[in-house]
Design a protein around this motif. Structure first.
Motif, PDB file in Angstrom:
ATOM      1  N   UNK A  78       0.841  -1.204   0.000  1.00  0.00           N
ATOM      2  CA  UNK A  78       0.000   0.000   0.000  1.00  0.00           C
ATOM      3  C   UNK A  78       0.873   1.250   0.000  1.00  0.00           C
ATOM      4  N   UNK A  79       0.280   2.359  -0.408  1.00  0.00           N
ATOM      5  CA  UNK A  79       0.989   3.641  -0.408  1.00  0.00           C
ATOM      6  C   UNK A  79       0.162   4.670   0.357  1.00  0.00           C
ATOM      7  N   UNK A  80       0.561   4.979   1.574  1.00  0.00           N
ATOM      8  CA  UNK A  80       1.742   4.484   2.296  1.00  0.00           C
ATOM      9  C   UNK A  80       1.511   3.074   2.827  1.00  0.00           C
ATOM     10  N   UNK A  92       6.645  -1.529  20.963  1.00  0.00           N
ATOM     11  CA  UNK A  92       6.117  -0.161  21.058  1.00  0.00           C
ATOM     12  C   UNK A  92       6.937   0.801  20.220  1.00  0.00           C
ATOM     13  N   UNK A  93       8.257   0.657  20.293  1.00  0.00           N
ATOM     14  CA  UNK A  93       9.121   1.534  19.496  1.00  0.00           C
ATOM     15  C   UNK A  93       8.955   1.244  18.008  1.00  0.00           C
ATOM     16  N   UNK A  94       8.861  -0.027  17.658  1.00  0.00           N
ATOM     17  CA  UNK A  94       8.678  -0.386  16.241  1.00  0.00           C
ATOM     18  C   UNK A  94       7.354   0.158  15.725  1.00  0.00           C
ATOM     19  N   UNK A  95       6.309   0.120  16.562  1.00  0.00           N
ATOM     20  CA  UNK A  95       5.005   0.645  16.155  1.00  0.00           C
ATOM     21  C   UNK A  95       5.071   2.156  15.905  1.00  0.00           C
ATOM     22  N   UNK A 143       4.406   4.106  12.285  1.00  0.00           N
ATOM     23  CA  UNK A 143       3.476   5.218  12.055  1.00  0.00           C
ATOM     24  C   UNK A 143       4.099   6.315  11.213  1.00  0.00           C
ATOM     25  N   UNK A 144       5.435   6.407  11.246  1.00  0.00           N
ATOM     26  CA  UNK A 144       6.148   7.411  10.435  1.00  0.00           C
ATOM     27  C   UNK A 144       6.835   6.781   9.229  1.00  0.00           C
ATOM     28  N   UNK A 145       6.464   5.497   8.932  1.00  0.00           N
ATOM     29  CA  UNK A 145       7.017   4.796   7.768  1.00  0.00           C
ATOM     30  C   UNK A 145       8.537   4.796   7.792  1.00  0.00           C
ATOM     31  N   UNK A 146       9.084   4.423   8.970  1.00  0.00           N
ATOM     32  CA  UNK A 146      10.540   4.491   9.127  1.00  0.00           C
ATOM     33  C   UNK A 146      11.113   3.156   9.591  1.00  0.00           C
ATOM     34  N   UNK A 147      10.551   2.063   9.125  1.00  0.00           N
ATOM     35  CA  UNK A 147      11.080   0.739   9.504  1.00  0.00           C
ATOM     36  C   UNK A 147      11.395  -0.073   8.271  1.00  0.00           C
ATOM     37  N   UNK A 148      12.325  -0.991   8.429  1.00  0.00           N
ATOM     38  CA  UNK A 148      12.701  -1.927   7.368  1.00  0.00           C
ATOM     39  C   UNK A 148      12.575  -3.342   7.948  1.00  0.00           C
ATOM     40  N   UNK A 149      11.576  -4.088   7.479  1.00  0.00           N
ATOM     41  CA  UNK A 149      11.304  -5.424   8.014  1.00  0.00           C
ATOM     42  C   UNK A 149      12.500  -6.351   7.834  1.00  0.00           C
ATOM     43  N   UNK A 150      13.245  -6.184   6.772  1.00  0.00           N
ATOM     44  CA  UNK A 150      14.385  -7.066   6.512  1.00  0.00           C
ATOM     45  C   UNK A 150      15.486  -6.911   7.560  1.00  0.00           C
TER      46      UNK A 150
END
Length: 537
Positions: A131-133, A172-175, A179-186
């Motif tokens: 999705x975008x975002x 909690x931190x990952x969530x 919310x700010x689209x600042x994570x990389x699952x890999x």
């Protein structure tokens, strides 16, 4: 163990106390090795056919009795107790017992539903990430499940590794980052794999390496979850292996308590078929051992042979000639499959030994001194009779007879003896075809010797070697294996249920219960077991 690293019962009762010969004995525990990679009936024996146990004959179920009302809570408690008793029993008697992953049948509705639900989860994960975002609802659920799986694999001493997992996989931190689209699952996947590499058994090292090379999110995390399930199973089996000596030490009393709870809750006679089993074998002793003399001599002889010891020994031997049409005693249900497997092995020993005996008697001394030939014949017979049941034996024995004639002639020719001529080949094959019948004189003789040997192993109270009966030298290894396995099962069963047997046998013989119960000697168990390792010709 490094802070960040983790590596993923014999016995026999021989007491002679009267009238408590059927009472229990404490089996000697057998401790399994630790590993880092833990991933008669009378001589006439009726033909048997495997039958599926009908619902009315399921474990611990007996015939209808007068109504007795119990609550649902009591029923659930007893059901749980029987399940736990069965698990403790398996761990105690099976040195190779391991927990295994439950696999649903491929074409079952449950399997189909499972596949659909799993695929729906992964499809939704990919859809949300595209999705975008991007949305991370499914990803957060996935990371939570992975984190819980990693935590469950940690031992108490893994304090630093536990802190690292909690710090890096701070949901909690990952969530907040999501919310700010600042994570990389890999990135999280690589950390998870590094922790798994420290915790897994060496057998999984190649699998971990394969996962590190996967770049697509769905195959990567699916592989991680599957790997965590394997590691959980390894950890559970490793724990079982460590606890097995303790479980074996306490399993007898635990099984006895749980079985008594079942009897207290179950309506009617929970030992109905156990009583019938013991009574039947007491009656068989009276029929077999009663002499033709006068009434007084007959009565004296009955009192001599029909003792508690002889009844329980005869009853256990009856299991090695069990008719599948009969219902197994309640006290033996947890080991029913083991006893029936030993019964089949015993019958195979009798059959092969009988064939070898008639072969050597028919051919004569020409082959009697040839080293290794009897072993070769035995192997050939076992191969030809592999997986053959009673219904097919009459047709397969023809192939056995032909093969034996071929091997005998080849052996005679090789060693410079004249081959079988005239009617001797037909006589040999005829003898082999006839000996499969349980009432054949040779078959009856061998059967008697086999059963007497096993009886001696299970009742002896000394550690002296036991001589292999004549005609069974070639089958000595198989005979010792069966005797040893049978002894272990009998010893454990008698240790758990011996007092029930003693009470029933007293009733059958009209003996009053003693004021003080005798305690069988545990040493007799150790002595008898050791004889299985010292049997000699």
């Amino acid at each position: 163990m490094d802070d960040d690293h983790q590596t993923s019962a014999e016995g026999k009762d021989g007491a002679e106390a009267i009238p408590d010969e059927a009472a229990e004995a404490v089996p000697e525990s057998e401790v399994g090795s630790q590993s880092r990679n833990v991933a008669a009936a009378p001589a006439e024996i009726p033909k048997r056919q495997r039958l599926n146990t009908p619902p009315s004959q399921l474990p611990f179920m007996v015939a209808a009795s007068p109504p007795k009302f119990v609550s649902l809570e009591e029923l659930m408690k007893v059901a749980s107790g029987v399940t736990n008793m069965a698990l403790a029993h398996e761990i105690a008697v099976d040195q190779n017992f391991k927990l295994k992953k439950v696999e649903l049948p491929e074409n079952s509705v449950e399997k189909h539903f499972q596949v659909i639900m799993h695929q729906a989860f992964w499809d939704m994960l990919m859809a949300q990430l595209r999705d975008d975002p991007p949305r991370y609802d499914q990803a957060m659920s996935l990371l939570k499940e992975v984190k819980e799986g990693l935590i469950s694999l940690l031992l108490p001493q893994h304090t630093r590794l536990r802190s690292q997992v909690n710090e890096v996989l701070d949901l909690d931190l990952i969530r907040q980052k999501a919310e700010h689209d600042a994570i990389d699952i890999n990135i999280y996947a690589q950390f998870i794999l590094s922790v798994m590499a420290k915790l897994c058994a060496p057998v999984w090292d190649d699998k971990i390496k394969e996962l590190t090379e996967i770049k697509e999110i769905v195959p990567l995390y699916r592989g991680i979850l599957e790997m965590i399930e394997h590691m959980k199973l390894d950890m559970a089996n490793f724990t079982l292996q460590q606890l097995r000596p303790t479980i074996q030490q306490h399993s007898v009393e635990y099984e006895r308590v749980k079985f008594q709870e079942f009897l207290d809750t179950h309506p009617g006679d929970g030992l109905e078929f156990t009583r019938k089993w013991l009574k039947l074998n007491k009656d068989k002793l009276l029929v077999v051992d009663s002499p033709p003399e006068g009434d007084l001599i007959r009565e004296l002889n009955r009192n001599r042979v029909v003792s508690p010891t002889s009844i329980i020994a005869r009853s256990y031997l009856d299991l090695l000639e069990w008719d599948d049409k009969k219902i197994f005693p309640e006290t033996l249900l947890m080991d029913q499959s083991r006893f029936l497997e030993l019964r089949d092995k015993t019958e195979r020993i009798k059959l092969v030994a009988s064939i070898l005996l008639v072969t050597y008697n028919t051919v004569g001394g020409a082959i009697s001194g040839i080293t290794g030939f009897k072993e070769k014949l035995k192997d050939q017979i076992n191969i030809l009779l592999q997986d053959v049941n009673d219904r097919d034996i009459s047709t397969k024995i023809v192939n056995v007879a032909e093969q034996i004639e071929k091997e005998v002639n080849a052996c005679l020719e090789k060693h410079g003896y004249p081959m079988l001529e005239g009617d001797r080949p037909m006589v040999l094959k005829g003898q082999i075809k006839d000996v499969i019948e349980s009432n054949h004189p040779v078959h009856k003789l061998i059967s008697s010797r086999v059963m007497e040997f096993i009886k001696h192993v299970t009742t002896t109270t000394t550690a002296s070697p036991i001589k292999v009966p004549p005609g069974l030298a070639a089958m000595s290894v198989e005979l010792m294996q069966v005797s040893g396995q049978f002894l272990r099962l009998v010893s454990h069963n008698r240790s758990v249920f011996g007092q029930y047997y003693a009470n029933i046998i007293r009733e059958l013989l009209g003996i009053e219960s003693p004021q003080a119960e005798s305690t069988p000697k545990a040493e007799s168990t150790t002595a008898a077991v050791s004889t299985c390792n010292d049997v000699k010709e």
